[in-house]
Design a protein around this motif. Structure first.
Motif, PDB file in Angstrom:
ATOM      1  N   THR A   1       0.845  -1.200   0.000  1.00  0.00           N
ATOM      2  CA  THR A   1       0.000   0.000   0.000  1.00  0.00           C
ATOM      3  C   THR A   1       0.878   1.247   0.000  1.00  0.00           C
ATOM      4  OG1 THR A   1      -0.026  -0.051   2.396  1.00  0.00           O
ATOM      5  CG2 THR A   1      -1.857  -1.154   1.272  1.00  0.00           C
TER       6      THR A   1
ATOM      7  N   GLY B   1      -8.784   0.867   9.701  1.00  0.00           N
ATOM      8  CA  GLY B   1      -7.936  -0.148   9.059  1.00  0.00           C
ATOM      9  C   GLY B   1      -6.502   0.306   8.898  1.00  0.00           C
TER      10      GLY B   1
ATOM     11  N   GLY C   1      -3.633  -1.072   9.118  1.00  0.00           N
ATOM     12  CA  GLY C   1      -2.583  -1.973   8.605  1.00  0.00           C
ATOM     13  C   GLY C   1      -1.471  -2.154   9.628  1.00  0.00           C
TER      14      GLY C   1
ATOM     15  N   GLU D   1      -9.758  -1.381  14.098  1.00  0.00           N
ATOM     16  CA  GLU D   1      -9.069  -2.523  13.473  1.00  0.00           C
ATOM     17  C   GLU D   1      -9.751  -3.821  13.868  1.00  0.00           C
ATOM     18  OE1 GLU D   1      -6.249  -2.933  11.208  1.00  0.00           O
ATOM     19  OE2 GLU D   1      -7.461  -4.729  11.346  1.00  0.00           O
ATOM     20  N   ALA D   2     -10.008  -4.675  12.884  1.00  0.00           N
ATOM     21  CA  ALA D   2     -10.647  -5.963  13.151  1.00  0.00           C
ATOM     22  C   ALA D   2      -9.617  -7.053  13.454  1.00  0.00           C
ATOM     23  CB  ALA D   2     -11.487  -6.376  11.944  1.00  0.00           C
TER      24      ALA D   2
ATOM     25  N   ASN E   1      -7.123   4.649   4.426  1.00  0.00           N
ATOM     26  CA  ASN E   1      -6.433   4.294   3.180  1.00  0.00           C
ATOM     27  C   ASN E   1      -6.645   2.807   2.922  1.00  0.00           C
ATOM     28  OD1 ASN E   1      -4.573   4.968   0.947  1.00  0.00           O
ATOM     29  ND2 ASN E   1      -3.264   3.453   1.948  1.00  0.00           N
ATOM     30  N   GLU E   2      -7.198   2.479   1.775  1.00  0.00           N
ATOM     31  CA  GLU E   2      -7.484   1.084   1.417  1.00  0.00           C
ATOM     32  C   GLU E   2      -8.254   0.351   2.516  1.00  0.00           C
ATOM     33  OE1 GLU E   2      -5.331  -1.355  -1.116  1.00  0.00           O
ATOM     34  OE2 GLU E   2      -3.683   0.059  -1.397  1.00  0.00           O
TER      35      GLU E   2
HETATM   36  N1  SAH Z   1      -4.443   1.313   5.736  1.00  0.00           N
HETATM   37  C1  SAH Z   1      -3.398   0.317   5.700  1.00  0.00           C
HETATM   38  C2  SAH Z   1      -3.934  -1.118   5.545  1.00  0.00           C
HETATM   39  C3  SAH Z   1      -4.860  -1.398   4.403  1.00  0.00           C
HETATM   40  S1  SAH Z   1      -5.403  -3.102   4.429  1.00  0.00           S
HETATM   41  C4  SAH Z   1      -2.388   0.653   4.622  1.00  0.00           C
HETATM   42  O1  SAH Z   1      -2.668   1.543   3.828  1.00  0.00           O
HETATM   43  O2  SAH Z   1      -1.318   0.048   4.591  1.00  0.00           O
HETATM   44  C5  SAH Z   1      -7.020  -3.002   5.164  1.00  0.00           C
HETATM   45  C6  SAH Z   1      -7.025  -2.735   6.636  1.00  0.00           C
HETATM   46  O3  SAH Z   1      -8.394  -2.722   7.092  1.00  0.00           O
HETATM   47  C7  SAH Z   1      -6.334  -3.772   7.504  1.00  0.00           C
HETATM   48  O4  SAH Z   1      -5.772  -3.137   8.623  1.00  0.00           O
HETATM   49  C8  SAH Z   1      -7.498  -4.686   7.886  1.00  0.00           C
HETATM   50  O5  SAH Z   1      -7.233  -5.507   8.978  1.00  0.00           O
HETATM   51  C9  SAH Z   1      -8.571  -3.668   8.149  1.00  0.00           C
HETATM   52  N2  SAH Z   1      -9.944  -4.171   8.037  1.00  0.00           N
HETATM   53  C10 SAH Z   1     -10.471  -4.908   7.025  1.00  0.00           C
HETATM   54  N3  SAH Z   1     -11.773  -5.149   7.253  1.00  0.00           N
HETATM   55  C11 SAH Z   1     -12.079  -4.540   8.419  1.00  0.00           C
HETATM   56  C12 SAH Z   1     -13.278  -4.419   9.186  1.00  0.00           C
HETATM   57  N4  SAH Z   1     -14.414  -4.974   8.772  1.00  0.00           N
HETATM   58  N5  SAH Z   1     -13.236  -3.711  10.344  1.00  0.00           N
HETATM   59  C13 SAH Z   1     -12.072  -3.143  10.765  1.00  0.00           C
HETATM   60  N6  SAH Z   1     -10.909  -3.226  10.078  1.00  0.00           N
HETATM   61  C14 SAH Z   1     -10.905  -3.918   8.931  1.00  0.00           C
END
Ligand code: SAH
Length: 369
Positions: free
Chosen positions: A71, A106, A108, A136-137, A170-171
């Motif tokens: 990412t 999220g 990461g 964070e999940a 982000n993502e």
């Molecule tokens: N923002 C980070 C990671 C992106 S990956 C980066 O840019 O590097 C997606 C992220 O969202 C991960 O941390 C993943 O564990 C989290 N995530 C995914 N589904 C989720 C949910 N339903 N609730 C909370 N977090 C979640």
């Protein structure tokens, strides 16, 4: 071919889904995606760090590509730093509320926020006003974040206390489960995951009578009810208490038809139904639907801009030049490569979009003027 016994060991989530569907009938694509990503026992994010040794920044050696995907914050510190300065700017614009809830959805490995906080140190009064909450999940990624950040952790945004809000994602929204609908001879039907010959297969389910979109047979329409609900919640908080949210993801800005659900494993595309829990699943973010949900819930919507244009307008080239000044030739080449990856149209610069949501009293934030 793996015997059923071997399968038991190697694909526990797939086997469980096959048994469940065989007994109770097909499940929605959204339900499949949710299980594949966040099933507490076998979900993709719950059992690993997908960003792994995703490059030099996370400990990988030059040329080595571990993990499943990479990412923007893992590409370069410049990404999080510029976002940190953007947040500091918005905090000033908001009238310097203390405390301010700073939320990342999220996070990461916690890289973006660590880089942002380091950049924010030039505004010490902002740093001391921040009440940091990470949503964070994944217990595994939470542990990674704990190594880099001190914060409060929760699994859903509604657990973050009220008050003036700054938020970054982000993502994150590309991981929110999508519902799909497929146009058939008898109109729209929900797209489902069923079982045929002992394997997971797409099939069509209930009629979706309330969808008023024209399409040709076979065409697919996607919505993300979970993503939309989170956007509404963010927008409602911004309308009530003021603030700004920055949402960055790959996706499209004009609504359209199409199946964007994809699986990625080891930096390669994979089959969506082949390895639930073992491959990352994501779908393009529909920024038009996002904007509609946000403005319906009382927020102002800015953008989307492409990631390339956004970072350029925040001054990524100047930042790269400054970093290069004190760098050796190898590092200088890395900075140049990172700049290219983050901003050029053939890399992340055009596919990735950035949108900001603010309270309605706010002028257009930096990068959206
Ligand atoms: N923002 C980070 C990671 C992106 S990956 C980066 O840019 O590097 C997606 C992220 O969202 C991960 O941390 C993943 O564990 C989290 N995530 C995914 N589904 C989720 C949910 N339903 N609730 C909370 N977090 C979640």
């Amino acid at each position: 071919m793996a015997s059923p016994r071997q399968r038991e060991k190697t694909a526990p989530l797939k086997d469980r889904l096959i048994r469940l569907i065989a007994a109770e009938g097909p499940i929605g694509v959204d339900e499949y995606m949710r299980a594949a990503l966040t099933d507490p026992e076998f979900g993709y994010y719950m059992t690993r760090d997908p960003l792994g040794l995703g490059g030099k920044r996370s400990g990988g050696r030059d040329g080595e590509r571990g993990g499943d995907f990479i990412t923007a914050p893992e590409v370069s510190q410049m990404f999080g730093e510029l976002i940190g300065l953007w947040l500091a700017n918005e905090w000033r614009r908001m009238g310097k509320p203390d405390p301010v809830r700073l939320v990342e959805l999220g996070p990461g490995r916690g890289t973006l926020m660590a880089d942002a906080l380091r950049a924010m140190a030039v505004v010490p009064e902002f740093l001391s006003a921040i009440d940091l909450h990470l949503v964070e999940a994944s217990p595994i990624l939470m542990a990674e974040q704990r190594k880099r950040l001190s914060a409060s952790w929760c699994e859903t945004l509604d657990q973050v206390p009220e008050g003036p809000l700054l938020l970054v994602a982000n993502e994150f929204f590309d991981a929110m489960p999508v519902k799909q609908f497929v146009m058939t001879g008898e109109g729209w039907r929900q797209r489902m995951v069923g079982v045929e010959d002992g394997e997971l297969r797409f099939t069509s389910g209930e009629k979706a009578a309330d969808l008023n979109i024209t399409a040709r047979p076979g065409e697919i329409f996607e919505t993300s009810p979970t993503g939309t609900a989170i956007i509404r919640e963010i927008a409602g908080r911004l309308a009530k208490s003021g603030g700004a949210a920055l949402i960055i993801d790959y996706g499209h800005s004009a609504p359209g038809l199409g199946d964007t659900l994809q699986a990625v494993r080891g930096h390669q595309y994979a089959e969506v139904l082949e390895q639930p829990g073992e491959a990352d699943l994501s779908a393009h973010v529909d920024f038009a639907a996002l904007a509609q949900a946000a403005s319906g819930a009382g927020a102002a919507v800015h953008g989307p801009e492409t990631q390339g244009a956004f970072l350029a307008s925040l001054g990524i080239e100047e930042r790269a030049r400054k970093l290069s000044k004190n760098a050796d030739p190898d590092q200088r080449r890395d900075i140049e490569t990172a700049l290219e990856r983050l901003t050029s149209a053939d890399a992340m610069g055009a596919l990735f979009k950035v949108t900001a949501l603010t309270d309605r009293a706010a002028p257009a934030p930096a990068g959206f003027e």
